[in-house]
Design a protein around this motif. Structure first.
Motif, PDB file in Angstrom:
ATOM      1  N   VAL A 152       0.628  -1.349   0.167  1.00  0.00           N
ATOM      2  CA  VAL A 152      -0.071   0.325   0.149  1.00  0.00           C
ATOM      3  C   VAL A 152       0.764   1.283   0.199  1.00  0.00           C
ATOM      4  N   GLU A 153       2.009   1.604   0.753  1.00  0.00           N
ATOM      5  CA  GLU A 153       2.532   2.675   0.957  1.00  0.00           C
ATOM      6  C   GLU A 153       3.447   2.066  -0.858  1.00  0.00           C
ATOM      7  N   GLY A 154       3.723   1.370  -1.047  1.00  0.00           N
ATOM      8  CA  GLY A 154       4.358   2.059  -2.312  1.00  0.00           C
ATOM      9  C   GLY A 154       3.512   2.455  -3.503  1.00  0.00           C
ATOM     10  N   TYR A 155       2.208   1.793  -3.287  1.00  0.00           N
ATOM     11  CA  TYR A 155       1.611   2.674  -4.592  1.00  0.00           C
ATOM     12  C   TYR A 155       0.552   3.850  -4.017  1.00  0.00           C
ATOM     13  N   LEU A 156       0.787   3.943  -2.967  1.00  0.00           N
ATOM     14  CA  LEU A 156       0.593   5.406  -2.220  1.00  0.00           C
ATOM     15  C   LEU A 156       1.543   6.158  -2.995  1.00  0.00           C
ATOM     16  N   LEU A 157       3.220   6.051  -2.706  1.00  0.00           N
ATOM     17  CA  LEU A 157       3.955   6.694  -3.149  1.00  0.00           C
ATOM     18  C   LEU A 157       4.524   7.197  -4.389  1.00  0.00           C
ATOM     19  N   VAL A 158       3.782   5.706  -5.755  1.00  0.00           N
ATOM     20  CA  VAL A 158       3.928   6.174  -7.180  1.00  0.00           C
ATOM     21  C   VAL A 158       2.417   6.906  -7.652  1.00  0.00           C
ATOM     22  N   GLN A 159       1.686   6.710  -6.544  1.00  0.00           N
ATOM     23  CA  GLN A 159       0.655   8.179  -7.062  1.00  0.00           C
ATOM     24  C   GLN A 159       1.434   9.552  -6.520  1.00  0.00           C
ATOM     25  N   ALA A 160       1.767   9.380  -6.004  1.00  0.00           N
ATOM     26  CA  ALA A 160       1.770  10.604  -5.184  1.00  0.00           C
ATOM     27  C   ALA A 160       3.309  11.946  -6.045  1.00  0.00           C
ATOM     28  N   GLU A 161       4.260  10.606  -6.753  1.00  0.00           N
ATOM     29  CA  GLU A 161       4.873  10.516  -7.719  1.00  0.00           C
ATOM     30  C   GLU A 161       4.300  11.042  -8.839  1.00  0.00           C
ATOM     31  N   ARG A 162       3.154  10.239  -9.337  1.00  0.00           N
ATOM     32  CA  ARG A 162       2.920  10.532 -10.949  1.00  0.00           C
ATOM     33  C   ARG A 162       1.865  11.939 -10.845  1.00  0.00           C
ATOM     34  N   GLU A 163       1.763  11.886  -9.681  1.00  0.00           N
ATOM     35  CA  GLU A 163       0.280  13.886  -9.142  1.00  0.00           C
ATOM     36  C   GLU A 163       1.713  14.362  -9.761  1.00  0.00           C
ATOM     37  N   GLN A 164       2.720  14.390  -8.847  1.00  0.00           N
ATOM     38  CA  GLN A 164       4.041  15.095  -8.917  1.00  0.00           C
ATOM     39  C   GLN A 164       4.180  15.753 -10.175  1.00  0.00           C
ATOM     40  N   ALA A 165       4.151  14.313 -10.771  1.00  0.00           N
ATOM     41  CA  ALA A 165       5.309  14.463 -12.478  1.00  0.00           C
ATOM     42  C   ALA A 165       3.970  15.242 -13.389  1.00  0.00           C
ATOM     43  N   GLN A 166       2.827  15.031 -13.415  1.00  0.00           N
ATOM     44  CA  GLN A 166       1.865  15.492 -13.785  1.00  0.00           C
ATOM     45  C   GLN A 166       1.945  17.111 -13.697  1.00  0.00           C
ATOM     46  N   HIS A 167       2.074  17.084 -12.586  1.00  0.00           N
ATOM     47  CA  HIS A 167       1.428  19.023 -11.759  1.00  0.00           C
ATOM     48  C   HIS A 167       2.974  19.467 -12.558  1.00  0.00           C
ATOM     49  N   GLU A 168       4.092  19.301 -12.699  1.00  0.00           N
ATOM     50  CA  GLU A 168       4.954  20.211 -13.381  1.00  0.00           C
ATOM     51  C   GLU A 168       5.061  19.737 -15.049  1.00  0.00           C
TER      52      GLU A 168
END
Length: 125
Positions: free
Chosen positions: A22-38
């Protein structure tokens, strides 16, 4: 309902494995959101792009960023694995050395006590 990766593990360990997933999934989602924001910030600066180009650039940037993040994390995990192996080997070597020293000192003390006992016995005669 457990995945095959958790089958056969004690329930407490299954919880740890699930929490890590679950932690890994949440980290990937946060990284994806950050990349999309950038990517969105970048596209806002490139005012001449069409909406289709913005979508494509955002998708490519996000994929590239996630790939680089994965590579960095994989390199970190590989390095951690190598360091763990090195530390475990060093710990085992230190442990063997300490055990040998204790054995030598135990033999030395045993020999001293035998010598003292024999000397005391001979002097007592």
């Amino acid at each position: 309902m457990t995945s095959s990766g958790r089958d056969g593990l004690p329930p407490a360990r299954q919880g740890v494995v699930l929490a890590n997933e679950v932690e890994g999934y949440l980290l990937v989602q946060a990284e994806r959101e950050q990349a999309q924001h950038e990517a969105e910030v970048l596209c806002r600066r490139l005012t001449w792009l069409t909406s289709g180009q913005v979508e494509e650039l955002t998708r490519h940037y996000t994929e590239q960023r996630l790939g680089l993040t994965y590579q960095a994390l994989q390199a970190t995990a590989d390095r951690a694995k190598r360091l763990r192996g090195e530390y475990e080997a060093r710990y085992a070597a230190l442990r063997r050395t300490l055990l040998k020293r204790h054995a030598v000192w135990a033999c030395f003390l045993f020999a001293c006590s035998i010598t003292a006992s024999a000397g005391g016995h001979l002097l007592g005669r």
